[in-house]
Write a protein that holds these residues in place. Structure first.
Motif, PDB file in Angstrom:
ATOM      1  N   PHE A  69       0.831  -1.201   0.000  1.00  0.00           N
ATOM      2  CA  PHE A  69       0.000   0.000   0.000  1.00  0.00           C
ATOM      3  C   PHE A  69       0.863   1.247   0.000  1.00  0.00           C
ATOM      4  N   ARG A  70       0.234   2.374  -0.324  1.00  0.00           N
ATOM      5  CA  ARG A  70       0.854   3.688  -0.247  1.00  0.00           C
ATOM      6  C   ARG A  70      -0.149   4.634   0.395  1.00  0.00           C
ATOM      7  N   ARG A  71       0.330   5.532   1.216  1.00  0.00           N
ATOM      8  CA  ARG A  71      -0.514   6.562   1.809  1.00  0.00           C
ATOM      9  C   ARG A  71      -0.604   7.710   0.808  1.00  0.00           C
ATOM     10  N   CYS A  72      -1.817   8.200   0.551  1.00  0.00           N
ATOM     11  CA  CYS A  72      -2.048   9.171  -0.519  1.00  0.00           C
ATOM     12  C   CYS A  72      -2.802  10.400  -0.044  1.00  0.00           C
ATOM     13  N   GLN A  73      -2.730  11.417  -0.883  1.00  0.00           N
ATOM     14  CA  GLN A  73      -3.479  12.646  -0.683  1.00  0.00           C
ATOM     15  C   GLN A  73      -4.101  13.025  -2.028  1.00  0.00           C
ATOM     16  N   LEU A  74      -5.356  13.426  -2.015  1.00  0.00           N
ATOM     17  CA  LEU A  74      -6.048  13.843  -3.231  1.00  0.00           C
ATOM     18  C   LEU A  74      -5.432  15.135  -3.761  1.00  0.00           C
TER      19      LEU A  74
END
Length: 106
Positions: A69-74
């Motif tokens: 997984f990767r932590r994301c931001q819109l």
């Protein structure tokens, strides 16, 4: 909307890659297709509605089990497609605290 102003080179997927997005607290999850990806972010096509979802920060699950997984931001939204930026891992949290010597035992 242009997706060409990324800082790193991107890889386009002709058929897309099946992935999921999931809320940081785990209360929601949606199927997606990853259209393209770069070192710094990705473009996703969301299946279903995003209405009511907190997309400020979320996880991009690259496997069905969630182990990759990767932590994301819109970054941007255009219809059923979103652009996301990968967030840096908190390096300070990864470091384990050093043990302090506790006095000698007699």
């Amino acid at each position: 909307m242009t997706y060409g102003d990324r800082k790193s080179e991107r890889v386009d997927f002709e058929r897309g890659i099946h992935v999921y997005i999931m809320g940081i607290d785990g209360t929601w999850r949606r199927k997606c297709m990853m259209i393209d990806v770069s070192q710094t972010g990705a473009r996703l096509r969301i299946e279903g509605t995003v209405e009511g979802l907190d997309l400020k920060e979320f996880f991009l699950l690259l496997s069905s089990t969630g182990l990759a997984f990767r932590r994301c931001q819109l970054v941007r939204m255009d219809g059923d497609q979103i652009g996301v930026r990968f967030l840096e891992r908190d390096r300070a949290a990864k470091k384990s605290p050093k043990r302090q010597p506790t006095g000698e035992l007699a």
